[in-house]
Scaffold this active site. Structure first.
Site, mmCIF file in Angstrom:
data_model
loop_
_atom_site.group_PDB
_atom_site.id
_atom_site.type_symbol
_atom_site.label_atom_id
_atom_site.label_comp_id
_atom_site.label_asym_id
_atom_site.label_seq_id
_atom_site.Cartn_x
_atom_site.Cartn_y
_atom_site.Cartn_z
ATOM 1 N N GLU A 148 46.247 10.069 50.338
ATOM 2 C CA GLU A 148 44.997 10.782 50.641
ATOM 3 C C GLU A 148 44.516 11.516 49.388
ATOM 4 O OE1 GLU A 148 42.418 11.248 52.137
ATOM 5 O OE2 GLU A 148 42.591 12.599 53.843
ATOM 6 N N ASP A 149 43.206 11.729 49.280
ATOM 7 C CA ASP A 149 42.700 12.448 48.114
ATOM 8 C C ASP A 149 42.951 13.961 48.232
ATOM 9 O OD1 ASP A 149 40.854 12.686 50.182
ATOM 10 O OD2 ASP A 149 39.097 12.183 48.967
ATOM 11 N N ASP A 152 42.161 19.622 53.300
ATOM 12 C CA ASP A 152 41.415 20.888 53.347
ATOM 13 C C ASP A 152 41.847 21.647 54.607
ATOM 14 O OD1 ASP A 152 39.530 22.883 53.367
ATOM 15 O OD2 ASP A 152 37.795 21.595 53.289
ATOM 16 N N PHE A 202 34.580 23.366 46.650
ATOM 17 C CA PHE A 202 34.355 21.949 46.922
ATOM 18 C C PHE A 202 34.467 21.227 45.591
ATOM 19 C CE2 PHE A 202 32.141 18.055 47.964
ATOM 20 C CZ PHE A 202 32.707 17.767 49.192
ATOM 21 N N ARG A 215 31.540 10.235 42.475
ATOM 22 C CA ARG A 215 32.766 9.414 42.458
ATOM 23 C C ARG A 215 32.971 8.833 41.060
ATOM 24 N NH1 ARG A 215 34.447 8.878 47.829
ATOM 25 N NH2 ARG A 215 32.822 8.416 49.350
HETATM 26 N N1 LIG Z 1 34.892 15.678 47.638
HETATM 27 C C1 LIG Z 1 35.592 16.503 48.403
HETATM 28 N N2 LIG Z 1 36.036 16.077 49.601
HETATM 29 C C2 LIG Z 1 36.737 16.966 50.334
HETATM 30 C C3 LIG Z 1 37.018 18.268 49.899
HETATM 31 N N3 LIG Z 1 37.736 18.903 50.852
HETATM 32 C C4 LIG Z 1 37.912 17.999 51.823
HETATM 33 N N4 LIG Z 1 37.308 16.829 51.543
HETATM 34 C C5 LIG Z 1 37.238 15.586 52.351
HETATM 35 O O1 LIG Z 1 37.645 15.833 53.687
HETATM 36 C C6 LIG Z 1 38.857 15.174 53.990
HETATM 37 C C7 LIG Z 1 39.897 16.061 54.598
HETATM 38 O O2 LIG Z 1 39.406 17.217 55.151
HETATM 39 P P1 LIG Z 1 40.223 18.031 56.241
HETATM 40 O O3 LIG Z 1 39.439 19.292 56.400
HETATM 41 O O4 LIG Z 1 40.231 17.228 57.506
HETATM 42 O O5 LIG Z 1 41.610 18.271 55.730
HETATM 43 C C8 LIG Z 1 39.412 14.693 52.688
HETATM 44 O O6 LIG Z 1 40.052 13.455 52.867
HETATM 45 C C9 LIG Z 1 38.204 14.580 51.815
HETATM 46 O O7 LIG Z 1 37.737 13.280 51.832
HETATM 47 C C10 LIG Z 1 36.543 18.668 48.621
HETATM 48 O O8 LIG Z 1 36.741 19.808 48.125
HETATM 49 N N5 LIG Z 1 35.842 17.754 47.923
HETATM 50 MG MG MG Z 2 40.025 11.666 51.992
#
Ligand SMILES: Nc1nc2c(ncn2[C@@H]2O[C@H](COP(=O)(O)O)[C@@H](O)[C@H]2O)c(=O)[nH]1
Ligand code: MG
Length: 242
Positions: A148-149, A152, A202, A215
């Site tokens: 996963e990237d 949050d 963010f 991206r």
């Molecule tokens: N580009 C960004 N994408 C983000 C960021 N914080 C979260 N995310 C995207 O949301 C999901 C996970 O969120 P969650 O609240 O369910 O844990 C994560 O996979 C991202 O794709 C951010 O700071 N920048």
């Molecule tokens: Mg993600």
């Protein structure tokens, strides 16, 4: 006289994240080569590309050491698109390097790609949709590594793990390149492996997007408020992919 050969101390690689503190505001933009089309939208470079690569190499080494014991079974490396694609590609290629260089152990891998939707603009929503998992029954008794990237709130990963557990895999490990230190409330999920813990901003770059922009940026950057407004979509009607 007997000589005692001193063994080098075992180098322990952290599975927990390298913490980027709240007081660190990032590096000024003019120390980096950045695409012209984003220069006005960014506040700072929080984590340069090179540091991201070094940390991924360390994570690959740690994952290889921890998980090779499962051989000869394949580890299913599951990429969470789209945000995880660059991390996934670099991580898998660095695990491949470990496989290439080690004669005493190996970690066979197969690759899967899924999509999870959960975000509107820069806000997480509690609606999570998982797309792209074909032949779910083939996951039975398998070892999965979710790649996963960023985590949050943790809502996406809790939902994804719960969905995958229905198909009775033997193990599920999660590696996230970033975890966010949330100011408002606690995150409900802790990955097994994490690259960096970042402040509650963010972040964009290295395949992490803001409404499909950024991206194509190498470094992990913090956006300016003006950039957030510039690329905002009308709330609610368009849920962006991760
Ligand atoms: N580009 C960004 N994408 C983000 C960021 N914080 C979260 N995310 C995207 O949301 C999901 C996970 O969120 P969650 O609240 O369910 O844990 C994560 O996979 C991202 O794709 C951010 O700071 N920048
Ligand atoms: Mg993600």
């Amino acid at each position: 006289m007997a000589t005692t050969s001193k063994q080098p101390e075992k180098h322990h690689i952290e599975s927990s994240p390298l913490v980027i503190s709240d007081s660190f505001e990032g590096y000024p933009l003019n120390f980096f080569n950045l695409p012209l089309h984003y220069r006005d939208d960014l506040k700072s470079v929080l984590i340069p590309y090179g540091l991201v690569q070094d940390r991924i190499e360390a994570l690959a080494s740690r994952i290889f050491s921890d998980l090779h014991i499962h051989i000869p079974e394949q580890l299913i490396c599951m990429c969470v698109l789209k945000g995880g694609y660059r991390f996934f590609s670099d991580l898998v290629s660095k695990i491949q390097n470990e496989n290439r260089l080690r004669n005493d152990r190996s970690l066979p891998m197969s690759l899967e790609f899924i999509r999870v939707r959960s975000y509107i603009n820069d806000h997480s929503t509690d609606q999570t949709e998982i797309i792209g998992l074909s032949d779910l029954n083939s996951l039975k008794d398998k070892h999965i590594l979710i790649v996963e990237d960023i985590i949050d709130t943790g809502v996406t990963m809790v939902a994804l793990k719960k969905e995958l557990e229905k198909f009775k895999p033997k193990t599920i490990n999660v590696v996230s390149l970033f975890t966010k230190r949330r100011n408002d409330k606690k995150c409900i999920f802790k990955p097994d492996y994490s690259g960096f813990e970042v402040p509650d901003h963010f972040i964009v770059g290295y395949a992490l997007d803001y409404n499909e922009y950024f991206r194509d940026l190498e470094h992990i950057c913090v956006m300016k408020e003006s950039g957030i407004i510039k690329y905002k979509v009308a709330g609610g009607d368009k849920v962006e992919e991760s």
